[in-house]
Design a protein around this motif. Structure first.
Motif, PDB file in Angstrom:
ATOM      1  N   PRO A 124      -1.775   7.579   0.338  1.00 41.14           N
ATOM      2  CA  PRO A 124      -2.627   7.289  -0.825  1.00 41.14           C
ATOM      3  C   PRO A 124      -3.326   8.511  -1.392  1.00 41.14           C
ATOM      4  O   PRO A 124      -3.704   8.517  -2.579  1.00 41.14           O
ATOM      5  N   GLY A 125      -3.492   9.568  -0.576  1.00 40.54           N
ATOM      6  CA  GLY A 125      -4.150  10.763  -1.082  1.00 40.54           C
ATOM      7  C   GLY A 125      -3.337  11.524  -2.108  1.00 40.54           C
ATOM      8  O   GLY A 125      -3.866  12.411  -2.779  1.00 40.54           O
ATOM      9  N   GLY A 162      -1.291  -0.532  -5.861  1.00 40.57           N
ATOM     10  CA  GLY A 162      -0.212  -0.571  -4.887  1.00 40.57           C
ATOM     11  C   GLY A 162       1.102  -0.152  -5.517  1.00 40.57           C
ATOM     12  O   GLY A 162       1.202   0.024  -6.729  1.00 40.57           O
ATOM     13  N   LYS A 163       2.126   0.002  -4.672  1.00 37.73           N
ATOM     14  CA  LYS A 163       3.418   0.458  -5.184  1.00 37.73           C
ATOM     15  C   LYS A 163       4.484  -0.619  -5.006  1.00 37.73           C
ATOM     16  O   LYS A 163       4.362  -1.514  -4.161  1.00 37.73           O
ATOM     17  N   VAL A 218      -1.750  10.084  -4.721  1.00 38.48           N
ATOM     18  CA  VAL A 218      -1.698   9.392  -6.011  1.00 38.48           C
ATOM     19  C   VAL A 218      -3.110   9.111  -6.493  1.00 38.48           C
ATOM     20  O   VAL A 218      -4.090   9.293  -5.761  1.00 38.48           O
ATOM     21  N   THR A 219      -3.223   8.659  -7.717  1.00 36.84           N
ATOM     22  CA  THR A 219      -4.533   8.414  -8.312  1.00 36.84           C
ATOM     23  C   THR A 219      -5.184   7.174  -7.705  1.00 36.84           C
ATOM     24  O   THR A 219      -4.495   6.289  -7.185  1.00 36.84           O
ATOM     25  N   PRO A 220      -6.500   7.090  -7.777  1.00 35.71           N
ATOM     26  CA  PRO A 220      -7.188   5.886  -7.279  1.00 35.71           C
ATOM     27  C   PRO A 220      -6.687   4.607  -7.952  1.00 35.71           C
ATOM     28  O   PRO A 220      -6.647   3.549  -7.317  1.00 35.71           O
ATOM     29  N   LYS A 261      -3.649   3.997  -8.957  1.00 34.95           N
ATOM     30  CA  LYS A 261      -2.396   3.613  -8.314  1.00 34.95           C
ATOM     31  C   LYS A 261      -2.634   3.058  -6.914  1.00 34.95           C
ATOM     32  O   LYS A 261      -1.945   2.127  -6.480  1.00 34.95           O
ATOM     33  N   VAL A 262      -3.586   3.628  -6.210  1.00 36.27           N
ATOM     34  CA  VAL A 262      -3.906   3.108  -4.878  1.00 36.27           C
ATOM     35  C   VAL A 262      -4.352   1.662  -4.980  1.00 36.27           C
ATOM     36  O   VAL A 262      -3.933   0.794  -4.192  1.00 36.27           O
ATOM     37  N   PRO A 275       0.826  -1.219   0.000  1.00 34.32           N
ATOM     38  CA  PRO A 275       0.000   0.000   0.000  1.00 34.32           C
ATOM     39  C   PRO A 275       0.862   1.271   0.000  1.00 34.32           C
ATOM     40  O   PRO A 275       1.966   1.292   0.553  1.00 34.32           O
ATOM     41  N   TYR A 276       0.344   2.310  -0.609  1.00 39.07           N
ATOM     42  CA  TYR A 276       0.990   3.619  -0.539  1.00 39.07           C
ATOM     43  C   TYR A 276       0.864   4.166   0.871  1.00 39.07           C
ATOM     44  O   TYR A 276      -0.185   4.039   1.514  1.00 39.07           O
TER      45      TYR A 276
END
Length: 319
Positions: free
Chosen positions: A193-194, A204-205, A196-198, A200-201, A189-190
């Motif tokens: 998360p706020g 995950g990273k 990055v784009t939904p 990408k959320v 998880p990021y």
């Protein structure tokens, strides 16, 4: 202890002193080697004044012999033996530890395939020594990463910053050919998360070189009862990124066998070595559900019994 092994053999667990087994394994056989040696936290190792490593009469063996003899140029143009001597002069206790570890790292270099990667898992007390020595032994251009495994568990010091991390040094055999595929690694998880784009959320990273991951829970399903067991999630990242399905993975400080369990779950083959009977017993239980895992005991030794099944993880925990 001669071991008849080739890349057509089944996955194998060997009960032996690793330095008695490693010289009998063929050159450049393993795509990934993970080592979690005993940490130098005050235990006394047997001091050795010389290193004896049997080398195969091959170009790889000859090159390694040149390195081990100190005839290569290493870090900042100095010879490996000079660097080693300078560092060991600082700390007699480390000299004992490095005399134990050095011949095993030389064997690891020989056994790595040309596209192979070594992951060396160390305590913070030794990582800085090992980094300089491995720069000289492998070549500084073969250094790939310093991974920090950070966790937050257990008591915390009140008179200094609490030490809650291990260091994993990553070296490759050939910096022009090593295998690495980050797209196969489990994402996480990021932390923000706020930002990055939904999309990408949801995806995950990719992990960076700092890995926040809990230790093996004393009450979790993953627990085998082995005191130095490492988390499955840590080994998954390494094996996913630095090997392919069907590749061979080696761990010659095998402990509870997490490297083999993860390798098998990802379609890799493995060789594990440990001289501790308790380790072999845990692995007999852990690998009992897996087909075609061969256990090799030293000549004349009684077979190590399986550990109490209550200590073994569930099948889900080894995936």
């Amino acid at each position: 202890m001669p071991i008849a092994w080739s890349q057509t053999s089944p996955s194998r667990v060997i009960h032996a002193d690793n330095l008695e087994v490693l010289p009998g394994l063929p050159d450049e056989s393993f795509t990934l080697i993970y080592l979690d040696p005993p940490f130098n936290t005050g235990r006394v190792q047997n001091r050795r004044t010389t290193t004896s490593v049997r080398l195969a009469a091959t170009p790889a063996g000859e090159a390694l012999g040149a390195r081990a003899a100190g005839t290569i140029t290493g870090f900042k143009g100095q010879l490996y033996e000079r660097i080693k001597g300078d560092l060991l002069g600082y700390d007699d206790q480390f000299e004992d530890y490095w005399a134990f570890l050095e011949p095993r790292l030389i064997e690891a270099w020989r056994l790595l395939a040309d596209d192979g990667t070594l992951y060396l898992h160390l305590d913070y007390r030794e990582a800085h020594y090992a980094k300089v020595l491995l720069d000289a032994l492998f070549g500084r251009d073969c250094f790939l990463n310093e991974l920090i495994w950070a966790y937050d568990y257990g008591a915390k010091s009140k008179n200094r910053w609490p030490t809650k991390h291990d260091t994993i040094l990553v070296y490759v055999k050939n910096p022009a050919r090593y295998y690495f595929d980050s797209t196969t690694v489990d994402r996480e998880p990021y932390m923000a998360p706020g930002l990055v784009t939904p999309e990408k959320v949801a995806r995950g990273k990719l992990p960076t070189d700092v890995w926040w991951h809990t230790i093996v829970s004393p009450t979790g399903k993953e627990k085998t009862g082995y005191p130095t067991q490492k988390p499955i999630g840590i080994l998954r990242r390494m094996i996913q990124a630095s090997s392919r399905e069907g590749d061979w993975v080696l761990d010659f400080f095998a402990g509870s066998g997490t490297t083999g369990a993860v390798a098998a779950s990802l379609g890799r083959r493995f060789v594990l070595v440990d001289q501790n009977p308790e380790s072999i017993a845990v692995m007999r239980t852990r690998f009992a559900p897996l087909p075609d895992v061969e256990f090799v005991e030293p000549p004349g030794a009684e077979r190590a019994p399986a550990a109490d099944a209550a200590l073994a993880p569930t099948p889900e925990a080894t995936r």
